[in-house]
Motif scaffolding. Sequence first.
Motif, PDB file in Angstrom:
ATOM      1  N   ILE A 171      64.026  19.925  40.346  1.00 24.37           N
ATOM      2  CA  ILE A 171      63.000  18.962  40.729  1.00 24.37           C
ATOM      3  C   ILE A 171      61.658  19.588  40.370  1.00 24.37           C
ATOM      4  O   ILE A 171      61.343  20.699  40.806  1.00 24.37           O
ATOM      5  N   GLY A 172      60.879  18.898  39.562  1.00 23.87           N
ATOM      6  CA  GLY A 172      59.574  19.390  39.165  1.00 23.87           C
ATOM      7  C   GLY A 172      58.481  18.815  40.043  1.00 23.87           C
ATOM      8  O   GLY A 172      58.360  17.602  40.185  1.00 23.87           O
ATOM      9  N   PHE A 173      57.702  19.708  40.662  1.00 28.70           N
ATOM     10  CA  PHE A 173      56.582  19.287  41.505  1.00 28.70           C
ATOM     11  C   PHE A 173      55.308  19.320  40.678  1.00 28.70           C
ATOM     12  O   PHE A 173      54.896  20.380  40.189  1.00 28.70           O
ATOM     13  N   MET A 174      54.682  18.165  40.517  1.00 29.02           N
ATOM     14  CA  MET A 174      53.456  18.070  39.728  1.00 29.02           C
ATOM     15  C   MET A 174      52.252  18.414  40.606  1.00 29.02           C
ATOM     16  O   MET A 174      51.535  17.537  41.093  1.00 29.02           O
ATOM     17  N   ASN A 175      52.064  19.695  40.793  1.00 27.26           N
ATOM     18  CA  ASN A 175      50.970  20.184  41.627  1.00 27.26           C
ATOM     19  C   ASN A 175      49.648  19.991  40.885  1.00 27.26           C
ATOM     20  O   ASN A 175      49.442  20.591  39.827  1.00 27.26           O
ATOM     21  N   PRO A 176      48.758  19.172  41.412  1.00 23.98           N
ATOM     22  CA  PRO A 176      47.494  18.938  40.709  1.00 23.98           C
ATOM     23  C   PRO A 176      46.651  20.196  40.554  1.00 23.98           C
ATOM     24  O   PRO A 176      45.819  20.280  39.652  1.00 23.98           O
ATOM     25  N   SER A 177      46.874  21.190  41.412  1.00 29.10           N
ATOM     26  CA  SER A 177      46.116  22.439  41.328  1.00 29.10           C
ATOM     27  C   SER A 177      46.614  23.348  40.213  1.00 29.10           C
ATOM     28  O   SER A 177      45.983  24.356  39.910  1.00 29.10           O
ATOM     29  N   SER A 178      47.753  23.008  39.622  1.00 30.64           N
ATOM     30  CA  SER A 178      48.320  23.847  38.569  1.00 30.64           C
ATOM     31  C   SER A 178      47.946  23.357  37.176  1.00 30.64           C
ATOM     32  O   SER A 178      48.470  23.871  36.181  1.00 30.64           O
ATOM     33  N   GLY A 179      47.065  22.366  37.089  1.00 31.57           N
ATOM     34  CA  GLY A 179      46.687  21.844  35.796  1.00 31.57           C
ATOM     35  C   GLY A 179      47.782  20.973  35.211  1.00 31.57           C
ATOM     36  O   GLY A 179      48.785  20.684  35.856  1.00 31.57           O
ATOM     37  N   LYS A 180      47.598  20.550  33.991  1.00 36.89           N
ATOM     38  CA  LYS A 180      48.589  19.697  33.323  1.00 36.89           C
ATOM     39  C   LYS A 180      49.725  20.569  32.806  1.00 36.89           C
ATOM     40  O   LYS A 180      49.549  21.329  31.851  1.00 36.89           O
ATOM     41  N   GLN A 181      50.882  20.441  33.433  1.00 38.53           N
ATOM     42  CA  GLN A 181      52.040  21.249  33.073  1.00 38.53           C
ATOM     43  C   GLN A 181      53.117  20.351  32.453  1.00 38.53           C
ATOM     44  O   GLN A 181      53.355  19.236  32.920  1.00 38.53           O
ATOM     45  N   ASN A 182      53.758  20.849  31.428  1.00 41.66           N
ATOM     46  CA  ASN A 182      54.833  20.108  30.771  1.00 41.66           C
ATOM     47  C   ASN A 182      56.152  20.420  31.465  1.00 41.66           C
ATOM     48  O   ASN A 182      56.752  21.468  31.232  1.00 41.66           O
ATOM     49  N   LEU A 183      56.592  19.507  32.321  1.00 46.83           N
ATOM     50  CA  LEU A 183      57.810  19.717  33.102  1.00 46.83           C
ATOM     51  C   LEU A 183      58.944  18.830  32.600  1.00 46.83           C
ATOM     52  O   LEU A 183      59.769  18.351  33.377  1.00 46.83           O
ATOM     53  N   LYS A 184      58.997  18.638  31.292  1.00 47.57           N
ATOM     54  CA  LYS A 184      59.937  17.669  30.718  1.00 47.57           C
ATOM     55  C   LYS A 184      61.399  18.012  30.984  1.00 47.57           C
ATOM     56  O   LYS A 184      62.254  17.117  30.968  1.00 47.57           O
ATOM     57  N   ASN A 185      61.707  19.281  31.210  1.00 46.72           N
ATOM     58  CA  ASN A 185      63.104  19.663  31.439  1.00 46.72           C
ATOM     59  C   ASN A 185      63.531  19.543  32.898  1.00 46.72           C
ATOM     60  O   ASN A 185      64.666  19.879  33.242  1.00 46.72           O
ATOM     61  N   ALA A 186      62.623  19.068  33.754  1.00 47.20           N
ATOM     62  CA  ALA A 186      63.013  18.799  35.142  1.00 47.20           C
ATOM     63  C   ALA A 186      63.802  17.497  35.184  1.00 47.20           C
ATOM     64  O   ALA A 186      63.518  16.553  34.433  1.00 47.20           O
ATOM     65  N   TYR A 187      64.783  17.413  36.073  1.00 44.34           N
ATOM     66  CA  TYR A 187      65.574  16.186  36.190  1.00 44.34           C
ATOM     67  C   TYR A 187      64.743  15.075  36.804  1.00 44.34           C
ATOM     68  O   TYR A 187      64.874  13.902  36.450  1.00 44.34           O
ATOM     69  N   LEU A 188      63.853  15.447  37.740  1.00 45.42           N
ATOM     70  CA  LEU A 188      63.020  14.472  38.448  1.00 45.42           C
ATOM     71  C   LEU A 188      61.670  15.095  38.729  1.00 45.42           C
ATOM     72  O   LEU A 188      61.580  16.289  39.034  1.00 45.42           O
ATOM     73  N   LEU A 189      60.604  14.299  38.632  1.00 43.31           N
ATOM     74  CA  LEU A 189      59.258  14.771  38.923  1.00 43.31           C
ATOM     75  C   LEU A 189      58.757  14.169  40.227  1.00 43.31           C
ATOM     76  O   LEU A 189      58.979  12.986  40.503  1.00 43.31           O
ATOM     77  N   LEU A 190      58.087  15.006  41.029  1.00 46.61           N
ATOM     78  CA  LEU A 190      57.526  14.577  42.309  1.00 46.61           C
ATOM     79  C   LEU A 190      56.027  14.823  42.334  1.00 46.61           C
ATOM     80  O   LEU A 190      55.543  15.802  41.768  1.00 46.61           O
ATOM     81  N   GLU A 191      55.318  13.950  43.037  1.00 46.04           N
ATOM     82  CA  GLU A 191      53.889  14.159  43.245  1.00 46.04           C
ATOM     83  C   GLU A 191      53.602  14.728  44.627  1.00 46.04           C
ATOM     84  O   GLU A 191      52.470  15.103  44.915  1.00 46.04           O
ATOM     85  N   GLY A 192      54.597  14.774  45.491  1.00 50.03           N
ATOM     86  CA  GLY A 192      54.416  15.310  46.837  1.00 50.03           C
ATOM     87  C   GLY A 192      55.738  15.341  47.569  1.00 50.03           C
ATOM     88  O   GLY A 192      56.742  14.784  47.112  1.00 50.03           O
ATOM     89  N   PHE A 193      55.741  15.996  48.737  1.00 48.25           N
ATOM     90  CA  PHE A 193      56.970  16.188  49.508  1.00 48.25           C
ATOM     91  C   PHE A 193      57.020  15.341  50.781  1.00 48.25           C
ATOM     92  O   PHE A 193      57.897  15.535  51.619  1.00 48.25           O
ATOM     93  N   ASP A 194      56.099  14.395  50.931  1.00 46.01           N
ATOM     94  CA  ASP A 194      56.002  13.660  52.194  1.00 46.01           C
ATOM     95  C   ASP A 194      57.234  12.810  52.493  1.00 46.01           C
ATOM     96  O   ASP A 194      57.551  12.561  53.649  1.00 46.01           O
ATOM     97  N   GLU A 195      57.961  12.359  51.468  1.00 44.83           N
ATOM     98  CA  GLU A 195      59.148  11.540  51.695  1.00 44.83           C
ATOM     99  C   GLU A 195      60.414  12.239  51.187  1.00 44.83           C
ATOM    100  O   GLU A 195      61.438  11.593  50.962  1.00 44.83           O
ATOM    101  N   VAL A 196      60.336  13.544  51.026  1.00 46.59           N
ATOM    102  CA  VAL A 196      61.467  14.305  50.498  1.00 46.59           C
ATOM    103  C   VAL A 196      62.193  14.999  51.646  1.00 46.59           C
ATOM    104  O   VAL A 196      61.584  15.721  52.429  1.00 46.59           O
ATOM    105  N   ASP A 197      63.503  14.760  51.759  1.00 49.06           N
ATOM    106  CA  ASP A 197      64.305  15.389  52.795  1.00 49.06           C
ATOM    107  C   ASP A 197      65.687  15.721  52.235  1.00 49.06           C
ATOM    108  O   ASP A 197      65.920  15.618  51.021  1.00 49.06           O
ATOM    109  N   TYR A 198      66.583  16.129  53.129  1.00 49.03           N
ATOM    110  CA  TYR A 198      67.932  16.500  52.703  1.00 49.03           C
ATOM    111  C   TYR A 198      68.613  15.364  51.950  1.00 49.03           C
ATOM    112  O   TYR A 198      69.241  15.595  50.905  1.00 49.03           O
ATOM    113  N   GLU A 199      68.504  14.136  52.460  1.00 50.79           N
ATOM    114  CA  GLU A 199      69.156  13.004  51.817  1.00 50.79           C
ATOM    115  C   GLU A 199      68.624  12.796  50.412  1.00 50.79           C
ATOM    116  O   GLU A 199      69.382  12.531  49.468  1.00 50.79           O
ATOM    117  N   PHE A 200      67.316  12.909  50.254  1.00 48.57           N
ATOM    118  CA  PHE A 200      66.695  12.724  48.948  1.00 48.57           C
ATOM    119  C   PHE A 200      67.164  13.798  47.976  1.00 48.57           C
ATOM    120  O   PHE A 200      67.579  13.500  46.843  1.00 48.57           O
TER     121      PHE A 200
END
Length: 393
Positions: free
Chosen positions: A183-212
């Motif tokens: 899971i690739g976390f698109m941290n805005p503080s890390s600049g523009k990062q190429n995370l193309k090899n991540a299976y899924l990209l996230l903008e935050g963890f507020d709705e991320v849990d075990y089920e997700f």
Amino acid sequence: MLKAVIFDMDGVIIDSEPMHAQAAIMALKQYNVELTLDYCYSFIGSTNFYMCQKIIEDYHIDATVEELHQANMDMKEKLLAQRGYSTIPYVIELMKNLYEHGIKLIIASSSPSATIEYVMDTLAIKQYFKGYISGMDIERPKPAPDIFLKAASSLGVSPDECLVIEDSPNGVNAAYAAGITCIGFMNPSSGKQNLKNAYLLLEGFDEVDYEFVSKVYRDSHQEHQTIIETDRLIIKELPVEDVETLYQLSLDTDIKKYLADLSDSIEIEKEKHKAYIQSVYQYYGYGLWGCYRKEDHTLVGRCGIELKSFNGIAEYELGYLIGKPYQGKGYALEAAKAVTQYFFDQYHASRIIAVIDNDNIPSLSLAEKLGMEKSEELSRNNRICSLYIINNL
């Protein structure tokens, strides 16, 4: 089966990348070198020693790697004393939730051991983790897979039983090389990062849990979740390999005329469904599911809920399709009743709608048997349809 989650630290647990970059810029000023943020961000996910080695090579600095590393660490200590580390929002809640569900956790970070221990102690998260792996103790740093392979081994699990959470190209590529879902976390503080090899990209963890997280893992391993079991049916996420069967059922003249989005190519339908798995099943947690007969696991059709917009209002729409060979056996009503009740129970929707072509007499009849009431007529795909509604009592 998912048994372990491997967390990167910098940029995933703590929002430290801007501080690391600023420390490097300040340290190199002592050597009359002006580094840019983009240059510093290119090393996100790698070790500080590797960065120092590259800086010496790129800028021809008359210093050893150890000297430059120490200058960088001194600047980090000053900045840390002034600002401290800020935690990525909701990530500690995710750790707790995964831990409570029996998932093994480990940190695999390019930072030195002392820094990792400091962060774990400061944030009081050590109890959730089985330990950590420092990139400083690995011969080949990220993007090599070594750190993640060692993390899995230390937990006594296979890479295929793990999932990685990363925010950098080096880390994502290391997970990819290790054969581990990321899971690739698109941290805005890390600049523009190429995370193309991540299976899924996230903008935050507020709705991320075990089920997700479990669902991401299952989807990446094509383990399609069973949603509901009725007396005669298993209703579950439709895998790509079953799209051709559903497609053949859909080609019947009496069914196809109501499917405006059905293409003339099975390959296109397969590609569409691959995207559907990620953008609908994975994102929403629901969609149009496959309906399988219990007695022989035959796919007889599909039924489910999709989020649609009507006049700017989001509505939960019921959809169902039963293949011609299986009609007249009550499968559609059995599936629709189960899906409707499941959605009311799990998602607490106030109502569910169905939009049915006025020429589709069997579907109109099914809606009424389900307890839905006709509300109005409308046009969809240039055909006159009826809007049916059932409220959650």
